[in-house]
Scaffold this active site. Structure first.
Site, PDB file in Angstrom:
ATOM      1  N   ASP A   1      -8.282  10.178  11.500  1.00 48.28           N
ATOM      2  CA  ASP A   1      -8.099   9.873  10.074  1.00 48.28           C
ATOM      3  C   ASP A   1      -8.774   8.548   9.728  1.00 48.28           C
ATOM      4  O   ASP A   1      -8.242   7.752   8.951  1.00 48.28           O
ATOM      5  CB  ASP A   1      -6.610   9.821   9.728  1.00 48.28           C
ATOM      6  CG  ASP A   1      -6.371   9.887   8.222  1.00 48.28           C
ATOM      7  OD1 ASP A   1      -7.284  10.357   7.502  1.00 48.28           O
ATOM      8  OD2 ASP A   1      -5.294   9.470   7.769  1.00 48.28           O
TER       9      ASP A   1
ATOM     10  N   GLY B   1       0.834  -1.195   0.000  1.00 48.52           N
ATOM     11  CA  GLY B   1       0.000   0.000   0.000  1.00 48.52           C
ATOM     12  C   GLY B   1       0.865   1.240   0.000  1.00 48.52           C
ATOM     13  O   GLY B   1       2.098   1.182  -0.008  1.00 48.52           O
ATOM     14  N   GLY B   2       0.206   2.381   0.019  1.00 54.87           N
ATOM     15  CA  GLY B   2       0.942   3.641   0.021  1.00 54.87           C
ATOM     16  C   GLY B   2       0.014   4.798   0.310  1.00 54.87           C
ATOM     17  O   GLY B   2      -1.206   4.652   0.390  1.00 54.87           O
TER      18      GLY B   2
ATOM     19  N   LYS C   1       6.649  -0.171   6.915  1.00 53.37           N
ATOM     20  CA  LYS C   1       6.107   1.123   6.502  1.00 53.37           C
ATOM     21  C   LYS C   1       7.252   2.132   6.453  1.00 53.37           C
ATOM     22  O   LYS C   1       7.811   2.498   7.485  1.00 53.37           O
ATOM     23  CB  LYS C   1       5.021   1.571   7.483  1.00 53.37           C
ATOM     24  CG  LYS C   1       4.409   2.919   7.161  1.00 53.37           C
ATOM     25  CD  LYS C   1       3.338   3.276   8.183  1.00 53.37           C
ATOM     26  CE  LYS C   1       2.724   4.622   7.896  1.00 53.37           C
ATOM     27  NZ  LYS C   1       1.703   4.990   8.909  1.00 53.37           N
TER      28      LYS C   1
ATOM     29  N   PHE D   1       2.508   9.327   3.249  1.00 53.15           N
ATOM     30  CA  PHE D   1       3.725   9.077   4.024  1.00 53.15           C
ATOM     31  C   PHE D   1       4.800   8.394   3.194  1.00 53.15           C
ATOM     32  O   PHE D   1       5.985   8.602   3.404  1.00 53.15           O
ATOM     33  CB  PHE D   1       3.388   8.198   5.237  1.00 53.15           C
ATOM     34  CG  PHE D   1       2.665   6.943   4.878  1.00 53.15           C
ATOM     35  CD1 PHE D   1       3.344   5.815   4.466  1.00 53.15           C
ATOM     36  CD2 PHE D   1       1.279   6.886   4.934  1.00 53.15           C
ATOM     37  CE1 PHE D   1       2.678   4.656   4.133  1.00 53.15           C
ATOM     38  CE2 PHE D   1       0.602   5.731   4.599  1.00 53.15           C
ATOM     39  CZ  PHE D   1       1.309   4.613   4.196  1.00 53.15           C
ATOM     40  N   GLY D   2       4.417   7.515   2.261  1.00 49.75           N
ATOM     41  CA  GLY D   2       5.383   6.720   1.523  1.00 49.75           C
ATOM     42  C   GLY D   2       4.747   5.424   1.059  1.00 49.75           C
ATOM     43  O   GLY D   2       3.649   5.439   0.498  1.00 49.75           O
ATOM     44  N   GLN D   3       5.428   4.313   1.286  1.00 46.53           N
ATOM     45  CA  GLN D   3       4.941   3.011   0.845  1.00 46.53           C
ATOM     46  C   GLN D   3       5.098   1.976   1.951  1.00 46.53           C
ATOM     47  O   GLN D   3       5.915   2.147   2.860  1.00 46.53           O
ATOM     48  CB  GLN D   3       5.689   2.533  -0.411  1.00 46.53           C
ATOM     49  CG  GLN D   3       5.361   3.315  -1.666  1.00 46.53           C
ATOM     50  CD  GLN D   3       6.073   2.763  -2.877  1.00 46.53           C
ATOM     51  OE1 GLN D   3       7.081   2.082  -2.749  1.00 46.53           O
ATOM     52  NE2 GLN D   3       5.560   3.062  -4.067  1.00 46.53           N
TER      53      GLN D   3
END
Length: 786
Positions: A603, A489-490, A511, A493-495
């Site tokens: 979130d 996933g991503g 992560k 923030f990044g991947q």
């Protein structure tokens, strides 16, 4: 002025009131700050007390273990030789003597029983020896060894007469045809000896003509048969092998298959005549041919008990003969192949054509055969050919029920007509078999479709115990193997990549968070601190953390179910209201745990809810990058990407609290029930306007058929005023999330939200691609550096 000062000595004039009000507000603000500090101190004190209580519990456990060890050691000491007094020991001696006497008496009784049992075994052995010596030279033994069906109608003396007639008609035989008696006797003995060594004989003797590979010469087979016969004759009568399982079942089968054995004998005689006429016509018309075996010699050649073209494998000098036979009606239906080359006519096999062969090494295998169930005993036999077929496990003698296979049909056919029927109406069981099987499968599939089992169990815990993670400065490659090509996933923030711990092989998720400044580093450290406090089955668990120059790597629990909305939008998944109840309840349980620890997620959205598996209803909440500890009067500006899940207070930059997360829970529940987003507009500005005004309603088409409890649950969460929303505790007590057994018994409603969710996800993906293209076009307009 003096008069005024006298009348108003305290200086509370029109201009003094605002000053006094400002001072009061400042004082209240200071008191609130002091109260906030006290609450923080109480929270820290609570954490310290909890840790100390855990230490005390551990100390108590150690103390209890020490006490148990002490008691055990004391008991051992008391049970020692010096613990009892001599008087007590002398008092116990008579009891010990009585016990010894009782043991001796029991030993004598067991010895007598063993002696009697030994005598019985000797008597049975003598009886078996007598029976073996009696049957050794009888006609029954000849029929068993020659492979002839012993329970067919007629006298037992008919078999040798038929063999004599076949021998007289045989005339000139090919080189590879062997003597019936010697080879079959040796083969039966060899099969019995192999069955004693292993339970998986390669061949099965069905009382049918044997098929032998032509690659072996007749002299070799005769020599092997002679050696086997010598070994059999060398056996002592007392060592006669016991009857196999199939041989012991012969009398029982004789009473059931008398009709079918008549058909079998007629088929064998018919095959012999067909082969004789065919070989005579081949020798007269075609002569010798290099591509065909030597069958041009004059004289009729009946089938006999032995035919060729099968595999013989040697194991410790003992040949294994695989036996197979098919029924045939007319010479035109005969299609015999050897190593893939046809013998006789080269016509393609059609319905009713029989292929009589055993596939040699290197030959193309036939498709697997369907299973046929035998009527005697309910046993099933499955025939398969080809190099990958496993040998049939069972006794060396296997009888086949020919009532299930009509004359003129075979399983080894290419281009078989599915509509072909048996020429005899009384023998169409095989033609009706597939139809019955298919009907049974339809009934079973319909029953399975009618019974839906929903897994409402709790989510499984992480494969490791909860731990307090500290950030490490070492390289992650020293402890973990990160699969850079496998992206789970991503986001902003990044991947997230899949990784494996080197020492234990545990599957985890890595992560990778990119950091650019000090604020980003503080946010990541805040996320780590919050995850260190979380230990719940519906919340993702942190395993390790690493820090580098430009990034952080968080090692977390790995789940392979994918995102919640990716699964419910799958065409193969049928969502019902009961499924939504199970999903929503677990979401509320995770949020309830967060709120108990004074943590706001802030979130919550479908992308941050993962399914544990592809089929179950267990979920885990992830991504605590925006999570904060609850503090009164804190203004929080959230950096979000999808606004339709945000609460009105977040959009207005107002105070956030526990009801902020409950708003997001209400939006997610609305989408699960209907497949629509309650506040989604054409643009982000329109979406935020709908959220601020709290303008939403229940769509008449999508919410048709849903319970009023579900609508009430959503209505009590999507409320603009924070204080009027349900808390996580109230949600778990709501009627809609309880009484699952009663709901499951009457839940036959299937939602229409699946197609709408697919459309919604496609629309979101289209918007993301549109924004990317727009950004690229804007970047192209910038002037390039010379």
């Amino acid at each position: 002025m003096s008069g005024v000062s006298e009348e108003d000595p305290e200086g509370l004039g029109p201009q003094g009131l605002p000053a006094l009000g400002g001072a009061c507000l400042v004082t209240v603000d200071k008191k609130l700050n002091v109260l906030t500090e006290k609450v923080d101190r109480l929270l820290h004190f609570q954490e310290d007390v909890t840790e100390k209580l855990q230490c005390v519990c551990q100390g108590m456990d150690h103390l209890e273990q020490g006490l148990h060890r002490l008691e055990a050691s004391q008991e051992l000491g008391l049970a020692g030789p010096g613990s009892t007094s001599p008087a007590a020991a002398q008092a116990a001696w008579p009891e010990v003597l009585e016990l010894v006497r009782a043991v001796r008496q029991e030993g004598a009784q067991h010895g007598a029983r063993l002696e009697a049992l030994f005598k019985m075994v000797v008597a049975v052995d003598r009886a078996i020896t007598l029976v073996g010596s009696t049957i050794q030279n009888s006609k029954v033994d000849d029929f068993i060894l020659q492979g002839t069906v012993p329970w067919r109608k007629g006298s037992l003396a008919d078999g040798p007469e038929e063999n004599k007639e076949q021998a007289e008609v045989a005339g000139v035989k090919p080189k590879h045809v062997l003597n019936t008696g010697s080879v079959q006797a040796a083969t039966s003995r060899a099969l019995w000896e192999e069955s004693q060594k292993q339970d998986t004989p390669v061949g099965t003797v069905e009382g049918l003509p044997l098929i032998i590979d032509t690659s072996l010469k007749g002299a070799d087979l005769t020599q092997a048969g002679a050696s086997l016969r010598q070994g059999v004759e060398a056996l002592d009568p007392g060592q006669e092998p016991p009857p196999t399982e199939a041989e012991s079942r012969l009398p029982a089968l004789a009473s059931e298959d008398t009709g079918t054995t008549l058909e079998l004998s007629v088929a064998i005689d018919r095959i012999s005549e067909v082969l004789t006429s065919l070989r005579m016509s081949q020798s007269a018309g075609e002569g010798t041919s290099s591509s065909k075996p030597d069958c041009s010699e004059p004289g009729p050649q009946p089938l006999g008990p032995l035919t060729t073209d099968s595999d013989i494998h040697s194991d410790e000098g003992l040949p294994r003969i695989s036996v197979r036979m098919r029924e045939m009606t007319t010479p035109e239906e005969l299609f015999e192949t050897q190593g893939g080359s046809p013998i006789g006519s080269a016509e393609a096999p059609g319905p009713g054509t029989v292929l009589e062969d055993q596939i040699p090494k290197g030959a193309r295998p036939f498709p697997p055969l369907p299973k046929r169930s035998c009527n005697n005993g309910g046993a099933s036999a499955e025939e398969a050919t080809g190099p990958g077929a496993e040998p049939i496990r069972g006794p060396s003698l296997v009888t086949r029920d020919w009532r299930d296979e009509p004359v003129g049909t075979t399983d080894l056919q290419q281009g078989r007509d599915p509509g072909a029927v048996s020429p005899e109406p009384g023998k169409d069981h095989a033609a009706q078999g597939p139809g019955r099987t298919e009907a049974g499968r339809r009934v079973s599939s319909a029953a399975e479709a009618a019974i839906v089992v929903l897994d409402d169990s709790a989510a499984p815990p992480a494969p490791f115990e909860h731990r307090v993670v500290s950030i490490k400065d070492t390289l992650i490659s020293t402890s973990y193997t990160v699969s850079q090509h496998e992206v789970l996933g991503g986001g902003r923030f990044g991947q997230v990549h899949r990784c494996t711990e080197r020492s234990t092989g545990l599957a985890l998720a890595a992560k990778i968070i990119k950091v650019k400044n000090i604020k980003d580093r503080e946010d990541v450290k805040n996320e780590i601190n919050i995850m260190n406090q979380l230990s719940h089955v519906n919340l993702i668990q942190l395993y390790d953390a690493f820090e580098s120059k430009n990034s952080f790597t968080l090692i977390m629990e790995y789940v392979d179910g994918g995102e919640l909305f990716d699964r419910i939008t799958d065409e193969k998944y049928h969502l019902t209201e009961l499924d939504v109840v199970l999903f929503t309840r677990q979401i509320c349980e995770g949020v309830h745990y967060l709120h108990q620890h004074y943590i706001l997620h802030l979130d919550l959205k479908p992308e941050n809810i993962l399914c544990v598996s592809q089929t179950g209803h267990q979920i885990k909440i992830i991504d605590f990058g925006l999570a904060r500890r609850y503090k009164p009067r804190e203004k929080l500006k959230v950096n979000f990407g999808t606004p339709e899940f945000l609460a009105p207070e977040v959009v207005n930059y107002e105070f956030v609290s526990f009801p902020t997360d409950m708003w997001s829970v209400g939006v997610i529940t609305y989408m699960l029930l209907s497949g629509l987003s309650p506040f989604l507009g054409e643009t982000d500005a329109e979406t935020m306007n709908f959220i601020v005004n709290c303008s939403w309603d229940f769509d008449a088409d999508t919410f048709k058929g849903l319970s009023e409890e579900a609508k009430d649950f959503v209505s009590r969460l999507l409320v603009k005023e924070k204080s009027c929303r349900m808390s996580a505790t109230q949600c778990l007590k709501h009627e809609w999330l309880n009484h699952l057994i009663a709901k499951a018994s009457g839940s036959n409603v299937r939602l229409r939200s699946q197609l709408l969710l697919q459309k919604y996800m496609a629309q979101r993906k289209w918007k993301k691609h549109f924004h990317v293209v727009t950004a690229v076009n804007r970047l192209r307009k910038f002037p390039t550096c010379p």
